[in-house]
Every structure is written in structure tokens, then in C-alpha cells.
Design an enzyme around this catalytic site. Structure first.
Site, short mmCIF file in Angstrom:
data_model
loop_
_atom_site.label_atom_id
_atom_site.label_comp_id
_atom_site.label_asym_id
_atom_site.label_seq_id
_atom_site.Cartn_x
_atom_site.Cartn_y
_atom_site.Cartn_z
N SER A 9 32.58 69.31 13.42
CA SER A 9 33.60 68.54 14.12
C SER A 9 33.86 67.22 13.40
O SER A 9 34.31 67.20 12.26
CB SER A 9 33.18 68.34 15.57
OG SER A 9 34.24 67.87 16.36
N ASP A 41 39.42 77.77 18.48
CA ASP A 41 38.89 76.43 18.75
C ASP A 41 39.56 75.84 19.99
O ASP A 41 40.78 75.82 20.11
CB ASP A 41 39.13 75.53 17.54
CG ASP A 41 38.30 74.26 17.57
OD1 ASP A 41 38.19 73.64 18.64
OD2 ASP A 41 37.76 73.88 16.52
N HIS A 69 35.08 75.95 19.80
CA HIS A 69 34.64 74.85 18.94
C HIS A 69 33.17 74.99 18.56
O HIS A 69 32.77 74.72 17.43
CB HIS A 69 34.90 73.52 19.64
CG HIS A 69 34.74 72.33 18.76
ND1 HIS A 69 35.52 72.13 17.66
CD2 HIS A 69 33.89 71.26 18.83
CE1 HIS A 69 35.17 70.98 17.06
NE2 HIS A 69 34.19 70.46 17.76
#
Length: 811
Positions: A668, A741, A775
Site C-alpha cells: 500500500s 482492490d 487490498h
């Protein structure tokens, strides 16, 4: 010479399989795969009376088949249309349950049918039974387990689209359940032919919004949202008797007053938005009787599409309505004094209001808060604690209030909430007879019990203490001792003499024990084994070092089991990090030794690479500091580079890491960091960037800790975007991204466009898309694929001591 320049030629020396990406999922290296296939350590839930631990067997990683079931993405949610609950990736499923008597250790296994998957276990206020919802083939049902091990179904057709679909009544005799409305019929069919264009329009009205995923897209999505998310509240007695409460609707939240007479609900209304998730939709907050008769509408607010992009921006009017925990039926809410704009120059930004049943008298102002209201911890008429926080300065205020005498509010403390060393802990909250959280008072009622992490440079040592109501220093009753990290779970008597703790050390797996505060040993309650003994001999130590500008930094250094520096020499090393923003350099430089923590990787953890011969510097501090009102991100690249240089220097000087075989990675915002470091430094041979964002023009109304818009800080957005400098990235970089995601700002297009930019500029890059993954990757197959890809990438480009030259390949 850049470390990565001579490695470009390595691409020519890879196998045909690397040049033509493999099809099918890879199995992780054997040592990693065996850990992934081991059932995870159970979770626990302590009953309100502290007599029983519910031991909850957690399901292992789901299969990609489970993750690939049909889902709908509506209003920021992902749901399973078959069960009318949240999608697989949003739920931690459990598959086994037992009850353990805290005092005697006796265990009773609950006889769940084979294959049962359940979630959201919740004790009744009296601690007699546990409720949870179960996933069945065609929907969600509500079950109740007794402490004698018997279990039964009491309701079917629960609606779990907004989350946990039930709450207990305070008398423990029934549950309020959000159910699918009777006679709902078939889901709206998708139109086969468009009836017209999709039109959105704004006429000179400022309505900035950050980027969001899974939004409504057209009129059909709106119909689906109404169909799946609409629910009917029902009171379900323990014998299964059900009575509807009020009218059906889009009920996002509901709670019962402590006296059991009233129901507080939040409902969404039209018009919806195609740019914002459901939390911004028009909302009605109202009180009814427990039978559903309307009593009071607290607020009926419009679509919240005009908020500033600042983190502390909020809606106008009443919000965050709850019940006061220690009163029969008193409604409590916050209201902005600044119109919802935190940049307004005011001494107080929020006020907290109270109104007692029957809600016909004027509301009473409990207190005004200097920053945005966060929470209230309730005690009694004479003492409660109100907390507010300001993001921009990282400031927290705590005020003592007397609900019966609001004019006597007083400030208890003002602190930087990132300050680990100065954290005074939090009041101990335990459920009262109504199942509501309240603070624990000392027997003399002159103080409250508190607990905290007890962070010091030498490690974190949790504590139990008392805070005097009149103000002054805390008294420590007990503090964990090395080599343990031992946190307080609950007090087992009114004096704080016996406590239940969760104890671990670097070598001892976390388990629950009962201890006497003043001397005496610890009595084990659970005996969970080490879930990954292959990591038992891993070498772990906290290292400290200094940034070029004098800021002290630290990280946790891990070395493979059996490593000997003299025998094995410097190792290929991975730095895995995640930057953090601070407003105070002294706080940014705080170090807390992690040597008393039990570390066992799960899922896609980079720590699995310890089994493959790599050293890992985990979470090396990457502070981005903006002091004196300065914007931290205006010097992001410079500070990030200095952070990384200091970390590499530190592990190289220890002699355990080979400076010429360093890799950097992150997930991330850590992936964003990775690409930036490859673009702006010569420190690393290769990088691993998972689920990142690389082009900040695609997040123009703010990202991470950045509150300014692209148009307010264009140079900063440009300089911080590694996409801008894709032509400078010469070191091999592995991009991995979940194909579905669900994180705000990290749309898969970020990696797709970054790959195109790198490829177009001649970089050595591989781009792996994990189908149906959010994610954080969940499926076993995706997890093993991720760890195989990471291992393979580092084995090719970092582990070899002598890089293969282009000339050697051509010759």
C-alpha cells in the site's frame, strides 16, 4: 554507479518461464507452505461476568473458489447476493466453539454441525449465552449457544449487508435482529438495453471528494442497493418468537437503550450519490419505542457531498448519536460548532449534547471540545471522560465532566496522541448489567482503574493503575516484567488484586493467565501452542541508529534461524517499511524495543522470507516530519531518502547485511515508498511493491496524511508521484496488485499504469494481478502465489553475490 544498472542484464539470463509468465498458481516454498496450512491460533471472547472464555476456532485462509463467488459492489460495500451478507473478504469466519471456565479450566465443546461457519460472537449481558450468525446455503441465520454446550437456531433470514445483524436486549431475554423484509420477491433484473445516458451535473457548487471504490453507477445499482440492503427489525425471543419493530428501511445501525424501552436507529434515504459511498447518503437518526412507535427524530440530514477534504471535516447538525451507558435512556450526540470545517478559527469545534427520555425537554450541553469529538467514556452522574482529537496537530484532549453538573468540566490532559512514552493509558471499560461499557471505579470511588501499553525505550510493559478523580498522578498497581509482554484483559475483583492477562514473550506463545497483582505466580487459563515452530529460533533484535539530521530511528532486525555472522557473513537483506507522518521530531524518534513480542507470520507476511536465507529489517522508522506548521509532504522525498540511507548504513555496519544485496519492499503506502526509493536512491538492487498508488494525480483530493488538494499543492503531488520518475527506475521492481482492490485510492489502474510506464522506459518489471483479491490478499492460492513471487524475485535479483553481466550473457 547505480546498483541496479548492471542488473538490467539479468533479465536476459532468466528462464523462458520468466520471460513468458507462468500460468496457474505457484505453491510457496515448502517451509512457508507448511505454516500457511497450519490452523491459526484461536481467538477468545470473555463473558461479561468474567466466568467463561469463549474459545473461537478461526477458519484458515479461504480458497480462491470461495473468494470467487458472485459478489455485488454497491455504495462502498461488497456483498454476497446469495446469503444477503457481506462478501467473503469482509468476514472473519469461525468454525469451532468451546467454553472454558476461567476458574476451574473445565472445557465444554459446543456441538456445532460439521461445516458450520459463523461470525460476530456476542455474549448476552448476563453472560449466560453466546449469540452469533451462521452462513447457510441460502442465507444467514441467528444461533444461540448455552454454556452447557447446547446450541439452537432462533431466527433465519438475517440481513448482514451493513454488518453484524443483531444486538442483545439489556435483559438478555431477546435479540433485535435486522432481517430480510417478508415478501421481498426476486432481485431487480438488469436491463438488457440502456434507457438513456447516465448524467451527473454540478452547477458552481464546491463538492470535493476523495477517491472511493465500489460506488453506485446507475439506476439499476440503486435498485439493487434498495433490494439487498433494506431490512426489517424484529425482536426475537430466546424461544424463537418474533415480532416486527417499525417499518423496514435502509437501517445502517441500531441499539437499545440501557433500560430496554427505546430503540435508536440510523437509516439511509434518497437521493444517493455516484461519487460517494453510503456513509455520506442522506441519513435519518431517530428514536422509537422498543415496539417501533416513533418518539423523536434527532436529525434528517441531506447528502453530505459538500464537506471539506480535511480529515476532521464533518457534517452539520447532530451526529454520532449513542446511548449514555450509565443512564436508563439518555441520548448523547455531537454537533459541530465550526460548520464542519476544522480550519475555522474557533476555540471550540464541537459540542456534546444530552437529552433524557421522554425527550420532550430541551437538550443539555454536556461540554464543548477544543477539537473534533472522538468518544465519551461513562462512569456515573459525577464522572465521565470526553475525548477529542485534531488530526492536523495530532493533539488529543481529555476532559472530566459531571453529567449531573455539566458546567464543571475540567481539562485532564492535552497530549500528542502519537507520543508512545507519554501515553497515560485508557480507563478500563467493562460491561454493566445492561451490556453497556462503563469505567471501573476504585472501591472508595475516588479514582478509576486504567491500563496501558507502558512503552519505554527498553520495551513495552503493560500496566494496571488507578487515576484519581480529583486529578494528579496515577498510581501503578502492577506492571508487566521482562521477558514478557503481558496486557490486562480484565479485572477479576473490585479491588484490582486479581487480573486476567494475555501473556507472551519472544519464545512463549500468547496465552491467557490469572495472576495476583501483589506477588504470586500466574495460573494458566489457555495453552495454545506455537503455530509456527519453524520460527522459534529466528534471531530478533531492535536496532537504533540516527538520521543525517539527528532524528533517532529504529527498526526490528530479524536473522534466519542458526545464523552465525562469522560463519555466514553478510546476508542479502530486505527492508520492509511503511512511512508515517509526524508533527514532532522528538516523538518521531521514539524507540520501543520489540524484544518481548511473540512474532509468527501469517498470510502474505514478508517475514516468511526468513526461511529462505534473507535478513529482514522490519518496520524501520520512515518518519516524514512537519514541525511548526510545516507540511511534512513538501519534503517527503528528501526525508524518505535520509530515512532509507540511515537504515541501510545501520544494518551494513552491524556486519549482518550485504550493502550490495539490499532490497526494499512494502504494501500500500509502503509500495508507494518502494517505488520512490528506487527512483530517488542508489541503495537497492530490487524492490517489491504490493497494491500501491503511484500517480497522485489520480487521487487529487488528498491521500494518506495529505489534506491539500492537487490544485493547492501541485508541486508536492508531482514530486511525490514515482510515476513522474518512472524513467529513473532501473532496478528490477515486482508489482503485485489485487484485481479487486477495495482500498480508497489504490485502484488496480495505479499498478497497471505504473507497469506501462516502467515497461515503456525499459525497466525490469513484472506485474502480477491476483484475481478477485481485495487490498489485503486472502485466498490460500493468492497468498502462496504472492510469497512465491516475492521469493523468486529476490532469489533472482538480490541473492546472487555476483550479478550476471550483459556482456557475459551475450558472449
Amino acid at each position: 554507479m547505480r546498483v541496479g544498472v548492471c542488473l538490467v542484464a539479468l533479465l536476459l539470463a532468466t528462464t523462458a518461464a520468466a520471460q513468458t509468465p507462468d500460468t496457474g498458481y505457484h505453491r510457496a516454498p515448502d517451509a512457508i507452505a507448511k505454516v500457511l496450512e497450519t490452523p491459526p491460533t484461536p481467538g477468545v471472547a470473555l463473558s461479561p461476568d468474567h466466568r467463561t472464555l469463549a474459545v473461537l476456532d478461526r477458519e484458515n485462509l479461504p480458497t480462491i473458489a470461495n473468494l470467487s463467488k458472485s459478489i455485488l459492489r454497491l455504495g462502498g460495500y461488497r456483498i454476497d447476493p446469495v446469503t444477503n451478507g457481506q462478501a467473503e473478504v469482509r468476514v472473519q469466519w469461525l468454525n469451532g466453539l468451546s467454553f472454558k471456565d476461567v476458574g476451574t479450566g473445565r472445557t465444554i465443546r459446543v456441538a456445532l454441525p460439521a461445516g458450520t461457519r459463523f461470525a460476530s460472537p456476542d455474549w448476552s449481558p448476563d453472560g449466560a449465552r453466546l449469540a452469533f450468525y451462521v452462513q447457510e446455503a441460502d442465507g444467514l441465520s441467528l444461533w444461540v449457544a448455552e454454556r452447557d454446550g447446547t446450541v439452537r437456531t432462533i431466527a433465519k433470514g438475517a440481513n448482514g449487508t451493513f454488518g453484524t445483524p443483531f444486538v442483545w436486549t439489556p435483559d438478555s431475554k431477546a435479540l433485535i435482529v435486522n432481517t430480510i423484509p417478508a415478501g421481498r420477491g426476486a432481485a431487480p433484473a438488469a436491463p438488457t438495453t440502456p434507457t438513456g445516458p447516465i448524467v451527473q451535473e454540478s452547477v458552481g457548487r464546491t463538492s470535493a471528494a476523495r477517491t472511493y471504490e465500489d460506488l453506485l453507477g446507475d439506476a439499476h445499482d440503486e435498485k439493487l442497493f434498495d433490494y439487498y440492503f433494506s431490512g426489517q427489525l424484529v425482536r426475537v425471543d430466546l424461544d424463537g418468537t418474533a415480532r416486527p419493530i417499525g417499518a423496514p428501511g435502509l437501517i445502517t445501525d441500531f441499539s437499545v437503550s440501557p433500560d430496554g424501552r427505546y430503540l435508536l436507529t440510523e437509516r439511509l434515504k434518497r437521493p444517493y450519490s455516484y461519487l460517494l459511498p453510503a456513509g455520506f447518503f442522506p441519513t435519518e437518526i431517530a428514536v422509537s419505542t422498543i415496539d417501533g412507535w416513533p418518539v423523536k427524530t434527532l436529525v434528517d440530514r441531506p447528502l453530505a457531498d459538500d464537506l471539506p477534504v480535511d480529515f476532521d471535516a464533518t457534517v452539520k447538525g447532530p451526529r454520532e448519536a449513542t446511548w449514555r451507558s450509565d443512564a436508563p435512556a439518555t441520548l448523547v450526540w455531537a454537533e459541530a460548532l465550526d460548520g464542519g470545517n476544522p480550519r475555522a478559527k474557533l476555540a471550540f469545534h464541537d459540542k456534546v449534547m444530552m437529552q433524557a427520555a421522554p425527550f420532550d425537554a430541551a437538550p443539555v450541553e454536556l461540554v464543548q471540545t477544543p477539537a473534533r469529538y472522538a468518544t465519551t467514556m461513562w462512569g456515573d452522574d459525577g464522572f465521565a471522560m470526553v475525548v477529542d482529537r485534531e488530526w492536523r496537530t495530532r493533539t488529543e484532549h481529555r476532559q472530566a465532566v459531571a453529567p449531573s453538573r455539566p458546567e464543571q468540566a475540567r481539562m485532564l490532559l492535552t497530549r500528542n496522541y502519537q507520543d508512545q512514552y507519554g501515553d497515560p493509558g485508557r480507563p478500563i471499560l467493562e460491561e454493566n448489567a445492561a451490556g453497556k461499557p462503563v469505567m471501573r471505579f476504585t472501591p472508595a470511588h475516588d479514582g478509576i482503574f486504567v491500563t496501558g501499553e507502558g512503552a519505554t525505550k527498553g520495551g513495552a510493559f503493560p500496566f494496571l493503575g488507578t487515576m484519581p478523580l480529583a486529578g494528579g498522578e496515577q498510581t501503578r498497581l502492577w506492571t508487566a516484567k521482562a521477558p514478557y509482554f503481558e496486557s490486562v484483559v480484565a479485572m477479576l475483583d473490585d479491588m484490582g488484586k486479581r487480573i486476567l492477562t494475555r501473556r507472551e514473550s519472544a519464545k512463549v506463545a500468547p496465552n491467557y493467565v490469572i495472576r495476583t497483582v501483589k506477588g504470586g505466580g500466574a495460573k494458566p487459563v489457555t495453552a495454545f501452542p506455537d503455530p509456527a515452530p519453524v520460527f522459534a529460533e529466528i534471531i530478533q533484535r531492535t536496532i537504533t541508529y540516527t538520521r543525517a539530521d539527528g532524528v533517532p530511528l529504529s527498526g526490528t532486525l530479524y536473522l534466519p534461524a542458526g545464523y552465525d555472522a562469522k560463519r555466514d557473513g553478510p546476508l542479502p537483506t530486505l527492508l520492509w517499511a511503511y512511512p508515517a507522518e509526524y508533527t514532532d521530531a522528538k516523538i518521531a524518534g521514539q524507540t520501543v524495543d520489540q524484544g518481548n513480542r511473540f512474532v509468527r507470520p501469517r498470510g502474505i507476511s514478508h517475514l516468511f522470507l526468513l526461511t529462505q536465507g534473507y535478513a529482514i529489517l522490519d518496520n524501520p522508522a520512515m518518519p516524514i516530519i512537519g514541525e511548526g506548521g510545516a507540511e511534512a509532504n513538501d519534503t517527503y522525498v528528501k526525508q524518505l531518502r535520509e530515512d532509507a540511507e540511515a537504515a541501510v548504513d545501520a544494518v551494513a555496519k552491524l556486519g549482518v547485511s550485504d550493502r550490495m544485496r539490499m532490497a526494499v519492499g512494502g504494501h500500500s503506502y509502503g509500495a508507494f515508498m518502494t517505488a520512490n526509493l528506487l527512483a530517488h536512491t542508489n541503495l537497492f538492487r530490487a524492490g517489491i511493491a504490493r497494491s500501491g498508488a503511484y500517480n497522485r494525480t489520480l487521487t487529487p483530493f488528498g491521500f494518506q496524511a495529505e489534506q491539500r488538494t492537487y490544485w493547492q499543492a501541485t508541486p508536492t503531488y508531482t514530486e511525490m508521484s514515482p510515476f513522474t520518475y518512472a524513467d529513473r527506475i532501473k532496478e528490477p521492481i515486482l508489482l503485485i496488485h489485487g484485481g479487486a482492490d477495495d482500498n480508497s485510492g489504490t485502484f488496480p489502474i495505479q499498478s497497471e499504469r505504473m507497469y506501462a510506464a516502467l515497461k515503456g522506459n525499459g525497466a525490469t518489471v513484472r506485474y502480477v494481478v491476483l484475481p478477485n483479491e481485495p487490498h489485503g490478499y486472502r485466498a490460500l492460492e493468492s497468498t502462496e502465489e504472492t510469497l512465491w513471487q516475492m521469493t523468486d524475485w529476490l532469489d533472482r535479483y538480490v541473492k546472487p553475490k555476483t550479478p550476471v553481466s550483459k556482456q557475459a550473457v551475450e558472449g
